[in-house]
Design an enzyme around this catalytic site. Structure first.
Site, PDB file in Angstrom:
ATOM      1  N   ASP A 133     -76.186 -24.571 -99.498  1.00 40.41           N
ATOM      2  CA  ASP A 133     -76.268 -23.828-100.756  1.00 40.41           C
ATOM      3  C   ASP A 133     -77.043 -22.534-100.525  1.00 40.41           C
ATOM      4  O   ASP A 133     -78.059 -22.531 -99.825  1.00 40.41           O
ATOM      5  CB  ASP A 133     -76.965 -24.687-101.822  1.00 40.41           C
ATOM      6  CG  ASP A 133     -76.768 -24.141-103.216  1.00 40.41           C
ATOM      7  OD1 ASP A 133     -77.266 -23.025-103.499  1.00 40.41           O
ATOM      8  OD2 ASP A 133     -76.123 -24.818-104.025  1.00 40.41           O
ATOM      9  N   ASN A 159     -71.844 -30.903-111.257  1.00 38.76           N
ATOM     10  CA  ASN A 159     -72.040 -30.205-112.526  1.00 38.76           C
ATOM     11  C   ASN A 159     -70.663 -29.976-113.133  1.00 38.76           C
ATOM     12  O   ASN A 159     -69.720 -29.644-112.415  1.00 38.76           O
ATOM     13  CB  ASN A 159     -72.740 -28.859-112.313  1.00 38.76           C
ATOM     14  CG  ASN A 159     -74.138 -29.008-111.758  1.00 38.76           C
ATOM     15  OD1 ASN A 159     -74.826 -29.973-112.056  1.00 38.76           O
ATOM     16  ND2 ASN A 159     -74.570 -28.068-110.940  1.00 38.76           N
ATOM     17  N   GLN A 200     -72.475 -25.328-114.139  1.00 37.42           N
ATOM     18  CA  GLN A 200     -71.416 -25.156-113.139  1.00 37.42           C
ATOM     19  C   GLN A 200     -71.099 -23.667-113.084  1.00 37.42           C
ATOM     20  O   GLN A 200     -70.663 -23.084-114.075  1.00 37.42           O
ATOM     21  CB  GLN A 200     -70.155 -25.953-113.492  1.00 37.42           C
ATOM     22  CG  GLN A 200     -69.079 -25.799-112.434  1.00 37.42           C
ATOM     23  CD  GLN A 200     -67.771 -26.518-112.771  1.00 37.42           C
ATOM     24  OE1 GLN A 200     -67.639 -27.143-113.810  1.00 37.42           O
ATOM     25  NE2 GLN A 200     -66.819 -26.408-111.874  1.00 37.42           N
ATOM     26  N   VAL A 223     -69.323 -22.117-110.302  1.00 34.80           N
ATOM     27  CA  VAL A 223     -68.092 -21.829-109.569  1.00 34.80           C
ATOM     28  C   VAL A 223     -67.016 -22.779-110.090  1.00 34.80           C
ATOM     29  O   VAL A 223     -67.228 -23.998-110.091  1.00 34.80           O
ATOM     30  CB  VAL A 223     -68.291 -22.021-108.042  1.00 34.80           C
ATOM     31  CG1 VAL A 223     -66.995 -21.747-107.286  1.00 34.80           C
ATOM     32  CG2 VAL A 223     -69.411 -21.131-107.512  1.00 34.80           C
ATOM     33  N   HIS A 270     -67.588 -29.326-106.723  1.00 32.33           N
ATOM     34  CA  HIS A 270     -68.375 -29.462-105.496  1.00 32.33           C
ATOM     35  C   HIS A 270     -69.517 -30.437-105.767  1.00 32.33           C
ATOM     36  O   HIS A 270     -70.111 -30.433-106.839  1.00 32.33           O
ATOM     37  CB  HIS A 270     -68.905 -28.115-105.004  1.00 32.33           C
ATOM     38  CG  HIS A 270     -69.605 -27.292-106.027  1.00 32.33           C
ATOM     39  ND1 HIS A 270     -68.934 -26.619-107.041  1.00 32.33           N
ATOM     40  CD2 HIS A 270     -70.916 -27.036-106.213  1.00 32.33           C
ATOM     41  CE1 HIS A 270     -69.817 -25.972-107.785  1.00 32.33           C
ATOM     42  NE2 HIS A 270     -71.022 -26.217-107.312  1.00 32.33           N
ATOM     43  N   HIS A 273     -73.116 -31.647-104.975  1.00 28.52           N
ATOM     44  CA  HIS A 273     -74.405 -31.239-104.416  1.00 28.52           C
ATOM     45  C   HIS A 273     -75.049 -32.451-103.747  1.00 28.52           C
ATOM     46  O   HIS A 273     -75.052 -33.547-104.314  1.00 28.52           O
ATOM     47  CB  HIS A 273     -75.355 -30.757-105.524  1.00 28.52           C
ATOM     48  CG  HIS A 273     -74.923 -29.523-106.219  1.00 28.52           C
ATOM     49  ND1 HIS A 273     -75.482 -28.294-105.968  1.00 28.52           N
ATOM     50  CD2 HIS A 273     -73.982 -29.327-107.182  1.00 28.52           C
ATOM     51  CE1 HIS A 273     -74.916 -27.391-106.740  1.00 28.52           C
ATOM     52  NE2 HIS A 273     -73.994 -28.001-107.493  1.00 28.52           N
TER      53      HIS A 273
END
Length: 114
Positions: free
Chosen positions: A31, A87, A94, A96, A100, A102
């Site tokens: 990240d 998210n 969120q 993007v 995904h 995390h």
């Protein structure tokens, strides 16, 4: 055709990303704004905008993301534990529009999060 997401551009080599793992179904990136000593993102190659866009055909893919998260946590030495988070939507931060997972670890996590 929809504009490529940040993650798609990284996977296509158009942008740099610190990729720590990749296979046919996903990539794992560090990240760029880590919230823990270890903070990586497990990103499916399939561009799914949010958890609300998942279909039954995505079940195996999402399971694969968690298996990869476990492997990465072990490789990163997160023996004391780690947290996984998806998210979904702007209220969950969120940023993007490409799901995904995390993976955060390397420090004690508080509860409740957020």
């Amino acid at each position: 055709m929809a504009e490529k997401t940040l993650f798609q551009k990284i996977m296509d080599g158009e942008l740099d990303g610190d990729i720590v793992y990749e296979d046919e179904q996903c990539v794992v990136l560090r990240d760029i704004n880590p919230q823990a000593p270890t903070h990586v993102l497990v990103v499916p190659r399939k561009p799914i905008p949010s958890l609300n866009d998942l279909t039954e055909e995505d079940e195996a893919l999402v399971g694969h993301l968690f298996v990869v998260a476990k492997k990465i946590a072990a490789a990163e030495g997160l023996d004391g534990g780690y947290r996984t988070v998806f998210n979904c939507g702007p209220d969950a931060n969120q940023t993007v529009p490409h799901i995904h997972l995390h993976v955060l670890g390397g420090r004690r996590m508080g509860w409740p999060p957020g």
